[in-house]
Scaffold this active site. Structure first.
Site, PDB file in Angstrom:
ATOM      1  N   TRP A 267      75.782  98.125  22.808  1.00  0.00           N
ATOM      2  CA  TRP A 267      74.581  97.469  23.329  1.00  0.00           C
ATOM      3  C   TRP A 267      74.293  96.140  22.650  1.00  0.00           C
ATOM      4  CZ3 TRP A 267      75.235 102.671  23.504  1.00  0.00           C
ATOM      5  CH2 TRP A 267      74.904 103.318  24.686  1.00  0.00           C
TER       6      TRP A 267
ATOM      7  N   TYR B 246      69.009  95.040  29.212  1.00  0.00           N
ATOM      8  CA  TYR B 246      68.121  95.917  29.991  1.00  0.00           C
ATOM      9  C   TYR B 246      67.333  96.852  29.079  1.00  0.00           C
ATOM     10  CZ  TYR B 246      71.144 100.031  29.425  1.00  0.00           C
ATOM     11  OH  TYR B 246      71.851 101.095  28.909  1.00  0.00           O
TER      12      TYR B 246
ATOM     13  N   CYS C 297      74.243 102.957  29.860  1.00  0.00           N
ATOM     14  CA  CYS C 297      73.737 104.206  30.439  1.00  0.00           C
ATOM     15  C   CYS C 297      74.269 104.521  31.837  1.00  0.00           C
ATOM     16  CB  CYS C 297      72.207 104.222  30.417  1.00  0.00           C
ATOM     17  SG  CYS C 297      71.408 103.021  31.500  1.00  0.00           S
TER      18      CYS C 297
ATOM     19  N   HIS D  27      66.583 103.377  32.591  1.00  0.00           N
ATOM     20  CA  HIS D  27      67.584 104.233  31.957  1.00  0.00           C
ATOM     21  C   HIS D  27      68.115 105.181  33.023  1.00  0.00           C
ATOM     22  CE1 HIS D  27      69.879 106.442  29.136  1.00  0.00           C
ATOM     23  NE2 HIS D  27      69.125 107.524  29.156  1.00  0.00           N
TER      24      HIS D  27
ATOM     25  N   ASP E 120      71.987 113.969  30.085  1.00  0.00           N
ATOM     26  CA  ASP E 120      72.100 112.563  29.699  1.00  0.00           C
ATOM     27  C   ASP E 120      73.252 112.412  28.710  1.00  0.00           C
ATOM     28  OD1 ASP E 120      71.763 109.909  29.098  1.00  0.00           O
ATOM     29  OD2 ASP E 120      69.642 110.063  28.567  1.00  0.00           O
TER      30      ASP E 120
END
Length: 707
Positions: free
Chosen positions: A246, A538, A282, A340, A363
């Site tokens: 990220w 994001y 994600c 997300h 997740d």
């Protein structure tokens, strides 16, 4: 036909070959789409095999079948079943003999609805007089069965089964709560090798390496299988599929924005001997997980939560810190992401009770450890909606993602901070998934929470606080209470404000904005306005500051004034190569009373790709596709690559180097596809360029069967 020749010396029965009845079984078990020569079946229903004999069986012969899976099959572990010919199914494995032609024997073999899923061997043991012989009849793969009412993954609606099990392409929603975008994704769960890869993922898990026999035995449960997959899709604890990243550059891998589907990722992991694929974020984790779970037969969809909270300490409060100019400060591990993406899978919860059956959140994005491993779920959406945050698995984390309060502070020094007025109830908006049968967006927020601010919603929130041991939002028991904010910090400001775009922002052009301020009272006011703009991910983590301005505004009684300003292309062009998001903030400070924070998330709009299919699409018949793109910049574009993929249309991703493009010049590329599957197909096209993040487009094609 799938025929297995058996030397007659091995069997007193003298079998010539075994016909696994591929056409009949594939149709009955809804496995025709798998690109595999292997026999693929679903549990909880019968399948047919035919033995062709060299000589007729004797009436005194007795037959025993043995089905086994895993490295150490045991009847006690339900990884081995020994069963004789019988007239009826008693709930476990069974076999019956069906009418047949002379010289053949037809058998119908039934697997129970709670059988372990995976790759099986089927043996036949024959006793003829005092002779006992056995032979391997073949192998098959057994999957979960959403068509079987007794299976834990049973889904009653056929249209939903078509969407959540059999659809090999889809839409993942991204962007902002006020600017939701569609991104096409190629799940490709039926493509060659993908089922083998999905089974290999299970065999590479920590659970399997620690105790293979127990791990395989547990594969009868979708709860267990889905949780293992959520850990294995990321690479944080084991040699999982995708490595997340990220921040920084992506030179040693692929920018997560460039992926368009799961097939390339899964094959790369498999072919590189289980080396994690770089890089994912994600939506990549969710897309890959959807592919794996659908391939195994678990109904699964991809869901997006806008304004999603990452509540590190699960106290239902997200603290955000900015400096006096509006720049985001990295003083907390809590965060609010623009969106997300996670998964929902459909199955019953034998561990929790029938109230919690249905959609379960999973997740695979590695955010927090659960029982020592980066995994999340399954968490029942019913548990989340009712505030049952004490239930397995990770329902508290998902509850916080859709319900936490967001509190913003101006950080002046280590000893001084001011709570600034902002919208605390912005978390968990427009929770979205693809509609059944179309690419439309369906809002599923009501599955996760009661209407914001309603009596029921507040009651559930208080229940969750109590179960989490939090006295009030943000304050857990046995912790020093936060210093109370100043009275000014809890008051509403006497001014209101809004940031507005003058026109839609387009790559290559200046961004024009207006800040509108309104005095809400009759007193004259002088407002100090500090404007800041940053390129952000994001996750709303800032990458680079691109603008900072300061103004002083005088407002008369209930007066409205506007401040116009622009973000020149020259200021943002070098900061948006990985993403196209800008966060604009305005800190408005009156001389007396509380300050006001106004924020605006901006996504720079993509230039359009025009995709034309130049003829009818028919299985095994070539057809040309034409893609046109116009360079939106005032500079020359070089080193652009066009990529195309689509299950049933292209067996591997296609890459085409594009010619140099002058400013505002259009370029057209043609390529050929040869569809190999009929039905509705999704063709994705992706333009990758060094000058900006990739440009995506897709088109849906109705492919006719071969003539």
């Amino acid at each position: 036909m799938f025929l297995i020749n058996l030397p007659c010396v091995f069997l007193a029965l003298k079998i010539a070959n075994v016909n696994w009845q591929p056409k009949l079984n594939k149709t009955a078990h809804h496995t025709s789409d798998y690109s595999s020569r292997e026999t693929i079946l679903r549990r909880g229903q019968a399948f047919s095999i035919t033995l062709k004999l060299h000589a007729a069986a004797q009436s005194a012969d007795s037959f025993t079948f043995i089905a086994s899976t895993g490295p150490s099959p045991e009847e006690s572990q339900l990884t081995k079943a020994v069963f004789n010919l019988s007239e009826e199914n008693a709930g476990g494995w069974s076999a019956t003999q069906e009418p047949s032609e002379p010289g053949c024997m037809n058998f119908s073999i039934f697997s129970p609805a709670n059988a372990v899923i995976g790759r099986y061997k089927l043996k036949l043991q024959t006793v003829s007089g005092n002779k006992v012989s056995s032979a391997l009849l073949g192998q098959f793969v057994l999957l979960f069965n959403p068509w079987c009412p007794d299976d834990d993954v049973y889904m009653a609606d056929e249209k939903e089964r078509q969407e959540y099990v059999l659809n090999d392409s889809g839409i993942i929603f991204q962007g902002l709560d006020k600017y939701i975008q569609q991104e096409a994704w190629n799940y490709g769960q039926f493509e060659e090798d993908i089922l083998d890869i999905s089974l290999a993922i299970l065999d590479r898990s920590l659970n399997h390496r620690e105790d293979p026999a127990v791990d395989v035995s547990n594969r009868s449960s979708p709860i267990y299988v889905s949780r293992v997959i959520s850990a294995m899709v990321n690479s944080n604890d084991e040699k999982g599929v995708v490595e997340g990243k990220w921040k920084g550059k992506y030179y040693s891998g692929t920018n997560p924005l460039e992926w368009s589907g799961s097939v390339t990722i899964l094959r790369k992991w498999y072919r590189k001997r289980y080396k994690p694929v770089r890089y994912g974020q994600c939506w990549v984790f969710a897309g890959v997980m959807c592919t794996v779970l659908r391939s195994l037969g678990i109904p699964t969809r991809v869901t997006t939560n806008f304004n999603s909270a990452h509540d590190k300490n699960i106290n239902l409060s997200i603290d955000k810190y900015i400096d006096s100019s509006g720049k985001t400060l990295d003083l907390t591990e809590d965060s609010v992401w623009n969106f997300h993406v996670w998964n929902e899978s459909w199955f019953i919860r034998r561990d929790l009770g029938s109230f919690y059956d249905g959609w379960q959140v999973l997740d695979a994005t590695p955010q927090e450890r659960s029982k020592g491993i980066y995994q999340c779920g399954p968490a029942s959406t019913r548990a989340i909606k009712e505030g049952d945050v004490n239930l397995d698995y990770d329902s508290s984390f998902v509850f916080a993602a859709v319900n936490a309060d967001c509190v913003t502070w101006i950080h002046y020094s280590n000893k001084r901070k001011e709570r600034i007025y902002s919208d605390t109830k912005k978390i968990g908006k427009f929770i979205s998934t693809k509609a059944v049968g179309t690419n439309s967006r369906v809002d599923v927020t009501a599955n996760y929470k009661y209407p914001e601010g309603s009596f029921k919603e507040r009651k559930v929130y208080r229940k969750a606080l109590k179960l989490l041991g939090v006295r009030s939002a943000g304050k857990k028991h046995k912790r020093r209470p936060r210093r109370r904010p100043s009275v000014a910090g809890r008051q509403k400001p006497s001014i209101s404000g809004k940031l507005l775009l003058d026109e839609p922002p387009v790559i290559g052009q200046d961004i024009l904005l207006t800040l509108a301020l309104r005095n809400l009272i009759s007193d004259f006011k002088t407002i100090k306005v500090k404007l800041s703009a940053s390129a952000v991910l994001y996750t709303r983590k800032p990458k680079a500051q691109i603008l900072q301005l300061s103004r002083s505004i005088k407002l008369g009684s209930e007066e409205v004034k506007e401040i116009s300003f622009k973000i020149p292309y020259s200021k943002y062009k070098n900061s948006l190569m990985d993403d196209r998001k800008i966060l604009v903030t305005a800190v408005c400070e009156p001389k007396l009373g509380p300050s006001l924070l106004v924020e605006k998330d901006i996504i720079i709009q993509d230039p359009f790709l025009t995709i034309k299919v130049l003829g009818p699409t028919v299985v095994h018949q070539p057809v040309n596709v034409e893609v046109t793109f116009t360079n939106p910049l005032s500079e020359v574009l070089t080193d652009c690559v066009l990529r195309a993929e689509g299950s049933g249309l292209l067996k591997e991703q296609l890459r085409i180097n594009m010619a140099r493009m002058a400013p505002m010049e259009s370029s057209t590329v043609q390529f050929e596809i040869i569809p190999y599957k009929s039905g509705t197909r999704q063709l994705q096209v992706d333009l990758v360029c060094l000058h900006f993040s990739d440009i995506k487009g897709f088109v849906m094609l109705d492919v006719a069967p071969a003539q």
